[in-house]
Design an enzyme around this catalytic site. Structure first.
Site, PDB file in Angstrom:
ATOM      1  N   ASP A 155      72.173  -0.140 -33.351  1.00  0.00           N
ATOM      2  CA  ASP A 155      71.252   0.791 -33.990  1.00  0.00           C
ATOM      3  C   ASP A 155      71.079   2.040 -33.129  1.00  0.00           C
ATOM      4  OD1 ASP A 155      68.776   1.669 -35.587  1.00  0.00           O
ATOM      5  OD2 ASP A 155      69.238  -0.261 -36.480  1.00  0.00           O
ATOM      6  N   HIS A 232      64.230   4.042 -35.172  1.00  0.00           N
ATOM      7  CA  HIS A 232      64.746   3.079 -36.139  1.00  0.00           C
ATOM      8  C   HIS A 232      65.150   1.765 -35.477  1.00  0.00           C
ATOM      9  CE1 HIS A 232      67.637   1.421 -39.091  1.00  0.00           C
ATOM     10  NE2 HIS A 232      66.947   2.086 -39.988  1.00  0.00           N
ATOM     11  N   SER A 553      67.349  -1.195 -44.372  1.00  0.00           N
ATOM     12  CA  SER A 553      67.382  -1.294 -42.919  1.00  0.00           C
ATOM     13  C   SER A 553      66.342  -2.269 -42.400  1.00  0.00           C
ATOM     14  CB  SER A 553      67.106   0.084 -42.285  1.00  0.00           C
ATOM     15  OG  SER A 553      68.198   0.935 -42.428  1.00  0.00           O
TER      16      SER A 553
END
Length: 772
Positions: A155, A232, A553
């Site tokens: 990520d 994220h 996600s």
């Protein structure tokens, strides 16, 4: 030199607090660097009174007008959103700002008005999935919260100071860990890692090579380390395996204890994605991250990214996720990926390789109702994350006279008032709408739109409240029927339970699989809407290091966390067994027994192309009874069935591979689902189940045939004992009546008492035969 094709960028369908990012490949760039689409938005072109009584003639005149600036009536027709042809003449269309200006200059056009800006890609979710931390004998208890399992996350990095990475109460780092902690000069060695965050690496060479120039990280507030600037990766990590953090809320909403699905599992971050130039990852970096994760000893890989559409073969170097995950799965590592944020359109599901678990996003039973009180004492409930003070009654305006490009800024009537806005878009850009209203002196905005559950906060806690068209129309009627309409906006509240039943999120990518229609994708659904998780402390929407976000996600790490718990209980299960356990035990209703719907226009009952086997049911997945297992040989069989040549397959498998002269049937791939994309008169396929329940078990078949079909299963009874652990059976699907070319759905279940091992069935009539 390495293969230059490996430097292709991969588009990330991330969803952060500002909405879904969606991109397209710029064909003019050397390697297809992502170009984000912010050029077009919806404008309303008002023409005044109708000049024709025939509505069709009115619409045709609209196409003529729009076509004059777009170059053709065909383009105009494709761009048009609405044709207003009854009470007045006008239309709404997706056009550029320059086209809007040209339209505004045409004779007969009264006004051109911007509609909205078009921005195209926890504390409750684990309880919702049946894994409350204080309940004995559930999966989280039996697995010791995933202790000893290592989850690798590919990520944007990790924020190591996050509270969810505390290692209080954790024992030694698992002995099979062989990784590293590469924060380097930033932390004087490995001080940023502990017994929770046991490893962190970063990869940027492929990204730099693609960019063709050095990266000034300070300009983009990035870090040349595993540190997460975008936030994220930290969110994904905290959802999968975050430690307990109590007394957390989003400004008072969603108050409770935050934790990951496997709170005692360990985390390893592989930062291959960078928020520089564009938010993206280079294929070369992705493959290196997979390579290191395999070496380091991770048990699960959580990968919340996807290759750009259209899909390319799994053996193609342009598909680093399929290639990297193939090697990981071949070594027993379960790879979990997002299905993509390109819904609600069909055939847009991503990460379709059968060795990957592709996850759709569903809602949970939590909402944030926000009261809107009109001056006539009527109260309407919207949804928002507004946590400011109650406004008291203030003016309410619907600025119908806004001109081109004004963005409310020239409407003196807006100052000090709440603005009612209607948008034809499904996924609205709340931040741009609220910023425009705020800049014009407005004190709040009510956005009427297609109903769906995903909401984001507006910055500076500006009240932006969403309602559906029906409620928006009621508010509009009140505005138009009163000389001095007023409204009071109340802060949002947190509500759990009815009427917030489960739905597949609007943005969640849908099947069928465009590259291999006989392989069901997505595989499973998990919560991915309004998920509260840790993030980077420099994220502008973070509150005390946490934020609310939506996207596949964030559904992905829910499944990664569940897999970690299953791995702790069943360390000998293969990745295919993990997938099978999830698919065959999934909920097909929500936890209250209500039907699951799929958001869209219109909303419809969800089918396997929306949510795969169903919504993940972790406790039952721990005891599935039977599993549809596969190994590397089965995946090679799939590659041969797809017709890939021996050389390409050998390159992927890293050993000489020769497919049989008689191509295998893709219908025989041993999946926990059955998808027949082209049924003529009949199709026969084979499946093999492995008993992972009591040694002496008997299962009887139960079939819900898809409409227009008859499904026969031989044998219809499976008897397992100490010498019989695997049994194969045949399924024949007959067409019993004329069918159209739509898919129909059913199921095949093996029943043992209260246990049902359920496989979804999807069948479509042969299209060529239909038109013959």
């Amino acid at each position: 030199m390495g293969n230059p094709h490996l430097l292709l960028f991969v588009l990330l369908f991330f969803l952060n607090g500002q909405g879904i990012f969606m991109g397209e490949v710029d064909a003019k760039s050397k390697y297809g660097v992502i170009k984000f689409l912010y050029d077009c938005q919806v404008y309303i072109v008002y023409l005044g009174e109708r000049r024709h009584s025939d509505p069709e003639l009115v619409t045709d005149s609209h196409h003529d007008i729009l076509g004059s600036v777009m170059g053709s009536k065909k383009l105009a027709s494709e761009s048009m959103v609405y044709s207003y042809r009854h009470g007045f003449s006008g239309f709404a269309a997706k056009i550029t700002e320059s086209q809007a200006r040209r339209l505004a200059e045409l004779p007969g056009v009264a006004r051109v008005m911007p509609n909205t800006l078009h921005k195209l890609q926890t504390t409750r979710s684990w309880d919702y999935l049946g894994l409350p931390s204080n309940a004995p004998n559930n999966l989280i208890d039996k697995s010791n919260m995933g202790d000893g399992v290592i989850i690798g996350v590919l990520d944007t990095g990790i924020w190591p100071e996050s509270k969810v990475l505390n290692d209080e109460g954790l024992g030694p780092i698992p002995s099979h860990w062989r990784g590293a902690c590469e924060f380097g000069n930033e932390s004087n060695g490995t001080s940023h890692c502990n017994k929770k965050l046991i490893g962190a690496r970063w990869y940027i060479d492929g990204f730099v090579a693609e960019a063709g120039r050095a990266i000034n990280v300070s300009e983009y507030q990035e870090y040349l380390s595993p540190r997460d600037a975008q936030g994220h990766g930290t969110q994904v990590s905290s959802i999968a395996a975050g430690s307990y953090v109590s007394n957390i809320s989003y400004k008072g909403l969603s108050h409770g204890t935050v934790r990951g699905g496997a709170p005692r599992a360990r985390l390893a971050m592989y930062k291959a994605c960078w928020n520089v130039f564009v938010l993206g990852c280079a294929s070369a970096d992705i493959l290196k991250a997979f390579d290191d994760a395999i070496h380091d000893g991770v048990d699960v890989l959580s990968v919340s990214l996807a290759s750009p559409f259209p899909l390319v073969p799994e053996v193609d170097a342009h598909n680093p996720i399929a290639i990297g995950s193939f090697h990981a799965v071949a070594r027993g590592i379960t790879v979990v990926c997002g299905a993509g944020n390109d819904g609600p359109f069909a055939q847009r599901v991503m990460n379709t390789a059968p060795w990957i678990i592709a996850v759709a996003a569903s809602t949970i039973d939590r909402g944030f109702p926000t009261s809107i009180t009109l001056g006539n004492k009527k109260t309407i409930l919207g949804q928002s994350l507004f946590t400011g003070k109650e406004s008291g009654f203030t003016g309410l305006v619907y600025p119908v006279n806004q001109g081109i490009g004004a963005h409310y800024s020239h409407a003196s009537s807006v100052a000090g008032k709440v603005v009612l806005c209607f948008t034809a878009l499904a996924l609205v850009d709340r931040e741009n709408i609220s910023s425009a209203v705020r800049a014009a002196g407005g004190v709040g905005v009510i956005i009427a739109k297609n109903p769906f559950d995903h909401i984001d906060p507006c910055s500076k806690d500006f009240p932006c409240i969403e309602v559906d068209y029906e409620d928006g129309t009621q508010i509009l009627n009140y505005v138009l029927s009163n000389r001095s309409p007023i409204v009071k906006l109340n802060p949002a509240e947190t509500h759990v339970g009815n009427p917030y039943y489960s739905k597949v999120a609007y943005f969640s990518s849908r099947g069928p699989n465009s590259i291999a229609p006989a392989i069901l994708k997505p595989d499973i659904s998990a919560p991915g809407v309004n998920i509260f998780a840790a993030t980077s402390s420099i994220n502008p929407l973070a509150v005390d290091g946490f934020m609310m976000s939506s996207g596949t996600s964030f559904a992905t790490p829910h499944i990664s966390g569940i897999v970690a718990l299953l791995k702790a209980m069943h360390p000998d299960w293969s990745p295919a067994a993990m997938k099978s356990a999830l698919v065959t035990t999934a909920w097909n209703t929500d936890r209250y027994g209500l039907p699951v719907f799929a958001e869209g226009s219109p909303r419809k009952p969800a089918n396997p192309f929306d949510l795969g086997g169903g919504i993940a049911n972790p406790n039952d997945a721990a005891h599935p009874g039977l599993v549809y297992d596969m190994d590397k040989a089965d995946y090679i069989k799939y590659l041969c069935a797809m017709g890939y040549n021996n050389s390409a397959i050998s390159h992927l498998t890293e050993k000489p591979t020769t497919c049989p002269k008689r191509k295998p049937s893709i219908l025989d791939i041993n999946l926990p689902s059955i998808t027949i994309p082209s049924l003529k008169n009949s199709s026969t396929l084979t499946r093999t189940v492995t008993n992972v329940g009591p040694v002496d078990s008997v299962y009887k078949v139960a079939v819900e045939p898809p409409f227009g079909t008859v499904v026969l299963v031989r044998p219809s009874v499976l008897v397992f004992n100490s010498s019989t652990k695997r049994i194969s059976f045949q399924v024949t699907v007959f067409s019993s009546r004329p069918m159209n070319t739509e898919y129909y759905f059913g199921s095949l279940s093996w029943i043992n008492g209260a246990l049902a091992v359920r496989s979804p069935i999807s069948v479509r009539a042969d299209v060529q035969n239909f038109y013959a």
